[in-house]
Design an enzyme around this catalytic site. Structure first.
Site, PDB file in Angstrom:
ATOM      1  N   TYR A 150     -25.537  32.932  59.046  1.00 50.28           N
ATOM      2  CA  TYR A 150     -24.334  33.518  58.452  1.00 50.28           C
ATOM      3  C   TYR A 150     -24.419  33.602  56.926  1.00 50.28           C
ATOM      4  O   TYR A 150     -23.447  33.372  56.222  1.00 50.28           O
ATOM      5  CB  TYR A 150     -23.079  32.737  58.872  1.00 50.28           C
ATOM      6  CG  TYR A 150     -22.944  32.635  60.370  1.00 50.28           C
ATOM      7  CD1 TYR A 150     -22.644  33.758  61.141  1.00 50.28           C
ATOM      8  CD2 TYR A 150     -23.168  31.424  61.019  1.00 50.28           C
ATOM      9  CE1 TYR A 150     -22.541  33.678  62.521  1.00 50.28           C
ATOM     10  CE2 TYR A 150     -23.076  31.342  62.404  1.00 50.28           C
ATOM     11  CZ  TYR A 150     -22.766  32.468  63.144  1.00 50.28           C
ATOM     12  OH  TYR A 150     -22.683  32.379  64.510  1.00 50.28           O
ATOM     13  N   HIS A 151     -25.581  33.939  56.415  1.00 49.76           N
ATOM     14  CA  HIS A 151     -25.773  34.117  54.976  1.00 49.76           C
ATOM     15  C   HIS A 151     -26.392  35.490  54.706  1.00 49.76           C
ATOM     16  O   HIS A 151     -27.461  35.588  54.112  1.00 49.76           O
ATOM     17  CB  HIS A 151     -26.696  33.028  54.415  1.00 49.76           C
ATOM     18  CG  HIS A 151     -26.098  31.666  54.419  1.00 49.76           C
ATOM     19  ND1 HIS A 151     -26.832  30.517  54.224  1.00 49.76           N
ATOM     20  CD2 HIS A 151     -24.826  31.245  54.600  1.00 49.76           C
ATOM     21  CE1 HIS A 151     -26.050  29.462  54.285  1.00 49.76           C
ATOM     22  NE2 HIS A 151     -24.821  29.879  54.521  1.00 49.76           N
TER      23      HIS A 151
END
Length: 227
Positions: A150-151
């Site tokens: 989730y980056h």
């Protein structure tokens, strides 16, 4: 992008701190499928509760796959369409399967051979026709159980004119008075967590903006303000 793998179950009880895991069930994989699959995997996790186990988070630090974000409508309040497109470059899938294989090779060390370890087979329904734990099996396993860190980055990447959304001063090309200051300006993702690099980008942007706000003398008779 990462695959969370519960890999080894040791046939002998171990004492002392657990390496790479936590106490309890240690259910550390991203779940897809029906409830029956979930119940099966929970039971497998419970089976390891009284045994030593290694839990690993195997990640691809420099993926080649690229996703896409496009406007849903002309209304800026509408959410965009986001296509993550993990593994649209097949090299990422091949590489990550090799990384998992490299990790489970710890079983071949003298210490672990003495403990008689075994790889936990999660019986992934989508992979049931593949030999466990072959290279093709791990590829199937990754496709069905992997998740993201989730980056995401790079949707407003810095670059030269014609290639980058923002210039070297984080100014959006073609739009006066607008800068982008976040992880989206990174042309490629960092190998580590994106938090610290994003803070660095923000601090650098603050310095640039502060310098831009200094009233600069022009021809000695007028002033102009840079942005």
């Amino acid at each position: 992008m990462a695959i969370q793998v519960k890999v080894l179950r040791l046939k002998e009880q171990l004492t002392g701190p657990m390496l790479g895991g936590s106490s309890g069930i240690n259910l550390m994989f991203y779940l897809r499928g029906n409830m029956a699959d979930y119940e099966t995997w929970v039971q497998k996790a419970k089976d390891t509760k009284l045994r030593g186990a290694l839990v690993a988070l195997v990640g691809h630090m420099q993926p080649k796959s690229r996703g896409t974000i496009i406007l849903r409508t002309s209304d800026p309040e509408d959410s965009p369409l986001i296509y993550s497109e993990y593994y649209n470059n097949t090299e990422d899938l091949e590489d990550l399967a090799k990384y998992v294989e490299d990790y489970v090779s710890v079983m071949n060390t003298r210490y672990f051979r003495n403990l008689k370890p075994e790889i936990i087979d999660l019986k992934v329904p989508q992979c049931q026709d593949l030999k466990f734990p072959s290279h093709e099996y791990w590829k199937c396993y990754i496709l069905n159980l992997s998740s993201s860190h989730y980056h995401p980055v790079g949707t407003c990447a810095m670059g030269v004119k014609g290639a980058g959304v923002v210039d070297e001063r984080l100014r959006v090309r073609g739009v006066r008075g607008l800068r982008v200051v976040d992880a989206s300006v990174m042309p490629t993702i960092t190998r580590g967590n994106t938090n610290a690099p994003t803070i660095m980008i923000a601090e650098k942007a603050a310095d640039m903006k502060r310098r831009s706000n200094i009233i600069a003398r022009g021809d000695g008779k007028s002033f102009r303000k840079l942005w």
